[in-house]
Design a protein around this motif. Structure first.
Motif, PDB file in Angstrom:
ATOM      1  N   LEU A   4      24.547 -26.580  20.270  1.00 19.97           N
ATOM      2  CA  LEU A   4      25.618 -26.518  19.265  1.00 19.97           C
ATOM      3  C   LEU A   4      25.073 -26.691  17.859  1.00 19.97           C
ATOM      4  CD1 LEU A   4      28.459 -28.528  21.017  1.00 19.97           C
ATOM      5  CD2 LEU A   4      28.539 -26.119  20.301  1.00 19.97           C
ATOM      6  N   ALA A   5      24.126 -27.622  17.715  1.00 16.99           N
ATOM      7  CA  ALA A   5      23.567 -27.886  16.390  1.00 16.99           C
ATOM      8  C   ALA A   5      22.897 -26.643  15.814  1.00 16.99           C
ATOM      9  CB  ALA A   5      22.566 -29.038  16.468  1.00 16.99           C
ATOM     10  N   HIS A   6      22.510 -25.726  16.709  1.00 14.87           N
ATOM     11  CA  HIS A   6      21.877 -24.482  16.281  1.00 14.87           C
ATOM     12  C   HIS A   6      22.896 -23.453  15.765  1.00 14.87           C
ATOM     13  CE1 HIS A   6      18.052 -22.438  16.314  1.00 14.87           C
ATOM     14  NE2 HIS A   6      18.620 -21.341  16.771  1.00 14.87           N
ATOM     15  N   TYR A   7      24.139 -23.616  16.142  1.00 12.78           N
ATOM     16  CA  TYR A   7      25.165 -22.613  15.828  1.00 12.78           C
ATOM     17  C   TYR A   7      26.282 -23.088  14.909  1.00 12.78           C
ATOM     18  CZ  TYR A   7      22.968 -19.658  19.243  1.00 12.78           C
ATOM     19  OH  TYR A   7      22.058 -18.885  19.899  1.00 12.78           O
ATOM     20  N   VAL A   8      26.395 -24.409  14.755  1.00  7.58           N
ATOM     21  CA  VAL A   8      27.462 -24.897  13.881  1.00  7.58           C
ATOM     22  C   VAL A   8      26.899 -25.919  12.894  1.00  7.58           C
ATOM     23  CG1 VAL A   8      29.195 -24.593  15.714  1.00  7.58           C
ATOM     24  CG2 VAL A   8      28.259 -26.861  15.305  1.00  7.58           C
ATOM     25  N   ASP A   9      27.575 -26.029  11.778  1.00 10.53           N
ATOM     26  CA  ASP A   9      27.213 -27.041  10.804  1.00 10.53           C
ATOM     27  C   ASP A   9      28.061 -28.268  11.119  1.00 10.53           C
ATOM     28  OD1 ASP A   9      27.218 -28.714   8.547  1.00 10.53           O
ATOM     29  OD2 ASP A   9      26.672 -27.024   7.244  1.00 10.53           O
ATOM     30  N   MET A  10      27.401 -29.311  11.619  1.00  8.07           N
ATOM     31  CA  MET A  10      28.121 -30.499  12.094  1.00  8.07           C
ATOM     32  C   MET A  10      28.887 -31.177  10.952  1.00  8.07           C
ATOM     33  SD  MET A  10      27.310 -31.071  15.388  1.00  8.07           S
ATOM     34  CE  MET A  10      26.136 -30.424  16.571  1.00  8.07           C
ATOM     35  N   ALA A  11      28.345 -31.102   9.733  1.00  5.45           N
ATOM     36  CA  ALA A  11      28.975 -31.803   8.615  1.00  5.45           C
ATOM     37  C   ALA A  11      30.242 -31.085   8.154  1.00  5.45           C
ATOM     38  CB  ALA A  11      27.987 -31.943   7.464  1.00  5.45           C
ATOM     39  N   THR A  12      30.159 -29.775   7.961  1.00  2.57           N
ATOM     40  CA  THR A  12      31.320 -29.049   7.446  1.00  2.57           C
ATOM     41  C   THR A  12      32.234 -28.552   8.566  1.00  2.57           C
ATOM     42  OG1 THR A  12      30.100 -26.965   7.473  1.00  2.57           O
ATOM     43  CG2 THR A  12      30.025 -28.234   5.430  1.00  2.57           C
ATOM     44  N   GLU A  13      31.770 -28.668   9.820  1.00  2.00           N
ATOM     45  CA  GLU A  13      32.523 -28.173  10.988  1.00  2.00           C
ATOM     46  C   GLU A  13      32.853 -26.693  10.844  1.00  2.00           C
ATOM     47  OE1 GLU A  13      35.647 -31.129  11.673  1.00  2.00           O
ATOM     48  OE2 GLU A  13      34.163 -32.304  12.753  1.00  2.00           O
ATOM     49  N   LYS A  14      31.826 -25.928  10.462  1.00  2.00           N
ATOM     50  CA  LYS A  14      31.958 -24.465  10.377  1.00  2.00           C
ATOM     51  C   LYS A  14      30.861 -23.839  11.237  1.00  2.00           C
ATOM     52  CE  LYS A  14      35.012 -24.031   6.880  1.00  2.00           C
ATOM     53  NZ  LYS A  14      35.844 -25.145   7.334  1.00  2.00           N
ATOM     54  N   VAL A  15      31.118 -22.605  11.667  1.00  2.00           N
ATOM     55  CA  VAL A  15      30.071 -21.903  12.404  1.00  2.00           C
ATOM     56  C   VAL A  15      28.946 -21.550  11.439  1.00  2.00           C
ATOM     57  CG1 VAL A  15      29.522 -19.803  13.703  1.00  2.00           C
ATOM     58  CG2 VAL A  15      31.688 -20.955  14.084  1.00  2.00           C
ATOM     59  N   ALA A  16      27.705 -21.683  11.904  1.00  2.00           N
ATOM     60  CA  ALA A  16      26.548 -21.303  11.082  1.00  2.00           C
ATOM     61  C   ALA A  16      25.571 -20.570  11.994  1.00  2.00           C
ATOM     62  CB  ALA A  16      25.909 -22.543  10.471  1.00  2.00           C
ATOM     63  N   MET A  17      25.692 -19.238  12.043  1.00  2.00           N
ATOM     64  CA  MET A  17      24.815 -18.468  12.935  1.00  2.00           C
ATOM     65  C   MET A  17      23.365 -18.623  12.478  1.00  2.00           C
ATOM     66  SD  MET A  17      26.687 -17.285  15.219  1.00  2.00           S
ATOM     67  CE  MET A  17      25.994 -15.928  16.035  1.00  2.00           C
ATOM     68  N   PRO A  18      22.436 -18.775  13.439  1.00  2.00           N
ATOM     69  CA  PRO A  18      21.029 -19.001  13.078  1.00  2.00           C
ATOM     70  C   PRO A  18      20.368 -17.782  12.434  1.00  2.00           C
ATOM     71  CG  PRO A  18      21.286 -18.798  15.467  1.00  2.00           C
ATOM     72  CD  PRO A  18      22.659 -18.846  14.892  1.00  2.00           C
ATOM     73  N   VAL A  19      20.925 -16.593  12.665  1.00  2.00           N
ATOM     74  CA  VAL A  19      20.372 -15.385  12.026  1.00  2.00           C
ATOM     75  C   VAL A  19      21.521 -14.538  11.508  1.00  2.00           C
ATOM     76  CG1 VAL A  19      18.265 -15.199  13.417  1.00  2.00           C
ATOM     77  CG2 VAL A  19      20.386 -14.152  14.246  1.00  2.00           C
ATOM     78  N   LYS A  20      21.214 -13.662  10.565  1.00  2.00           N
ATOM     79  CA  LYS A  20      22.248 -12.744  10.086  1.00  2.00           C
ATOM     80  C   LYS A  20      22.336 -11.584  11.077  1.00  2.00           C
ATOM     81  CE  LYS A  20      23.653  -9.962   6.130  1.00  2.00           C
ATOM     82  NZ  LYS A  20      24.821  -9.595   6.898  1.00  2.00           N
ATOM     83  N   LEU A  21      23.534 -11.304  11.535  1.00  2.00           N
ATOM     84  CA  LEU A  21      23.692 -10.230  12.525  1.00  2.00           C
ATOM     85  C   LEU A  21      23.637  -8.867  11.816  1.00  2.00           C
ATOM     86  CD1 LEU A  21      26.552 -11.863  14.658  1.00  2.00           C
ATOM     87  CD2 LEU A  21      24.099 -11.798  15.162  1.00  2.00           C
ATOM     88  N   PRO A  22      22.997  -7.877  12.458  1.00  2.00           N
ATOM     89  CA  PRO A  22      22.804  -6.578  11.804  1.00  2.00           C
ATOM     90  C   PRO A  22      24.029  -5.656  11.898  1.00  2.00           C
ATOM     91  CG  PRO A  22      21.677  -6.615  13.904  1.00  2.00           C
ATOM     92  CD  PRO A  22      22.291  -7.975  13.730  1.00  2.00           C
ATOM     93  N   PHE A  23      25.203  -6.231  12.003  1.00  2.00           N
ATOM     94  CA  PHE A  23      26.435  -5.431  12.044  1.00  2.00           C
ATOM     95  C   PHE A  23      27.555  -6.345  11.586  1.00  2.00           C
ATOM     96  CE2 PHE A  23      25.805  -7.591  16.049  1.00  2.00           C
ATOM     97  CZ  PHE A  23      27.005  -8.242  16.204  1.00  2.00           C
ATOM     98  N   ASP A  24      28.716  -5.763  11.369  1.00  2.00           N
ATOM     99  CA  ASP A  24      29.878  -6.564  10.995  1.00  2.00           C
ATOM    100  C   ASP A  24      30.841  -6.550  12.181  1.00  2.00           C
ATOM    101  OD1 ASP A  24      32.264  -7.562   9.924  1.00  2.00           O
ATOM    102  OD2 ASP A  24      31.768  -6.790   7.912  1.00  2.00           O
TER     103      ASP A  24
ATOM    104  N   ALA B 214      30.759 -19.620  22.601  1.00  2.00           N
ATOM    105  CA  ALA B 214      31.961 -20.089  21.904  1.00  2.00           C
ATOM    106  C   ALA B 214      31.763 -19.959  20.401  1.00  2.00           C
ATOM    107  CB  ALA B 214      32.264 -21.542  22.291  1.00  2.00           C
ATOM    108  N   ALA B 215      30.580 -20.355  19.930  1.00  2.00           N
ATOM    109  CA  ALA B 215      30.306 -20.265  18.492  1.00  2.00           C
ATOM    110  C   ALA B 215      30.320 -18.806  18.034  1.00  2.00           C
ATOM    111  CB  ALA B 215      28.962 -20.924  18.180  1.00  2.00           C
ATOM    112  N   ILE B 216      29.747 -17.919  18.832  1.00  2.21           N
ATOM    113  CA  ILE B 216      29.725 -16.494  18.456  1.00  2.21           C
ATOM    114  C   ILE B 216      31.162 -15.942  18.426  1.00  2.21           C
ATOM    115  CG2 ILE B 216      28.794 -14.196  18.992  1.00  2.21           C
ATOM    116  CD1 ILE B 216      26.559 -15.684  20.626  1.00  2.21           C
ATOM    117  N   ALA B 217      31.967 -16.370  19.389  1.00  3.42           N
ATOM    118  CA  ALA B 217      33.365 -15.886  19.427  1.00  3.42           C
ATOM    119  C   ALA B 217      34.137 -16.378  18.193  1.00  3.42           C
ATOM    120  CB  ALA B 217      34.053 -16.346  20.721  1.00  3.42           C
TER     121      ALA B 217
END
Ligand code: M6R
Length: 365
Positions: free
Chosen positions: A24-44, A168-171
């Motif tokens: 989870l720590a890899h995918y979300v920002d624990m402090a702001t409680e927002k998703v933080a993807m570890p890489v920028k995805l090459p699509f929208d 879950a984080a990706i969704a």
């Protein structure tokens, strides 16, 4: 090394609060409680019309749970396939759409073949993998790791819940990108995910009760697992876990399917494991349980305090889990499901970490 555990599987079950926390720590920002993807995805995510999710075995059940999440949170239609079917069924695929492949080992032959096929059709590909150096990780456009650490037991446990955490984080990220979730929705959902390690620790405390129940399950020839919504895939996972390590025949069903066939199997000898946190479909599951009880079936109900109060059914054993948001129930309820399979196998005296006929990584199609 097994630390102080009798089997790797037991160690890996108990590691889950920690490794799910790492993932989870890899995918979300624990402090702001927002998703933080570890890489920028090459699509929208806005440009994706359909998501295809492909995997084998337990990883496919993680994908099945994720289907519910992507559809509900991101309004993104999902097709789920087991890899051996996806590759050959000639599904119409749209160039520029997205395919997600889930694999602990990253070497599963069917999943790899499906990935190569999706790439040849011009799809964006994401792999959710536990081994970052694996072939599937290397060959996918974007490799997203689970941080479960090495999983030695052939029965997948911690890889499964880490896959769920990442998915879950990706969704949620998809839901935000597609304008289906507000910032407040995102915070609420991420907050729920952050609570999972603590909830898992509480669920692990149920082990003595489950160990006792396992002695009973070990006497059965068949076991049925029922669930609704995201706990339907968990019912499938529970049945797979039990059969692969205890060799007791088990089947998972959507609870609503009971009367369309499997109810014919119910008698005093058949335990029915019902995975049902109290939610908007709970009442319906209660009537399924009443049908089981009326035929002498014994029910093991995994639920929460409110569910236990509302379940007006005879011959019921309840395993009571803490309250939690609906989205995270499959991650936390996985714990009693895994423990039940594990302790049943221990009673049966099987080779828990190396069950017969199975390999940790299936590298032939
Ligand atoms: O390494 P993978 O995640 O690709 O493996 C997929 C399945 O072979 C695996 O989940 C299998 O079903 C496990 N034995 C389940 O416990």
């Amino acid at each position: 090394d097994k630390a102080n555990y009798r089997h790797f599987m037991a160690k890996e079950i108990h590691e889950q609060p920690e490794v799910v926390g790492h993932t989870l720590a890899h995918y979300v920002d624990m402090a702001t409680e927002k998703v933080a993807m570890p890489v920028k995805l090459p699509f929208d995510f806005k440009d994706i019309q359909r998501l295809s999710i492909t995997a084998c075995g337990t990883a496919s059940y993680a994908g099945f749970v994720a289907k519910y999440w992507f559809e509900r949170l991101a309004r993104l239609p999902v097709e789920l396939d087991v890899a051996s079917e996806f590759r050959y069924r000639e599904a119409p695929l749209r160039k520029g759409d997205l395919a997600i492949f889930i694999s602990q080992s990253g070497e599963t032959a069917d999943t790899l073949a499906a990935l190569r096929y999706a790439k040849s059709q011009g799809l964006h590909t994401i792999s959710v993998v536990n081994v970052p150096t694996s072939t599937i990780a290397r060959e996918s456009e974007t490799a997203l790791p689970t941080l479960a650490g090495p999983e030695i037991g052939v029965a997948s446990t911690k890889a499964f819940t880490c896959q769920l955490a990442a998915l879950a984080a990706i969704a949620i990220a998809a839901g935000r990108a597609r304008g289906e979730l507000s910032e407040t929705d995102e915070t609420k959902l991420v907050h729920g995910l952050i609570e999972v390690p603590r909830l898992m620790t509480e669920a692990l405390a149920l082990e003595p009760q489950i160990e006792k129940l396992a002695r009973d399950i070990a006497k059965s020839q068949d076991v049925l697992y029922l669930g609704r919504g995201t706990n339907y895939p968990l019912a499938l996972e529970g049945a797979l876990k039990l059969k692969e390590i205890s060799y007791i025949h088990a089947e998972g069903y959507a609870a609503g399917e009971l009367k369309h066939g499997p109810i014919a199997l119910i008698d005093e000898k058949m335990p029915v494991v019902v995975i049902a946190p109290y939610d908007r479909v709970f009442e319906k599951t209660v009537s399924n349980m009443q049908e089981v009880a009326a035929r002498g079936g014994r029910i093991i109900l995994m639920t929460d305090a409110q569910g236990a109060r509302e379940a007006t059914v005879d011959s019921l054993v309840t395993i009571i889990l803490p309250d939690m948001p609906a989205t995270v129930t499959p991650l936390v309820y996985a714990i009693p499901v895994q423990l039940l399979a594990y302790h049943t196998a221990v009673v049966m005296g099987t080779d828990v970490d190396q069950p017969r006929n199975l390999a940790k990584s299936v590298t032939v199609e």
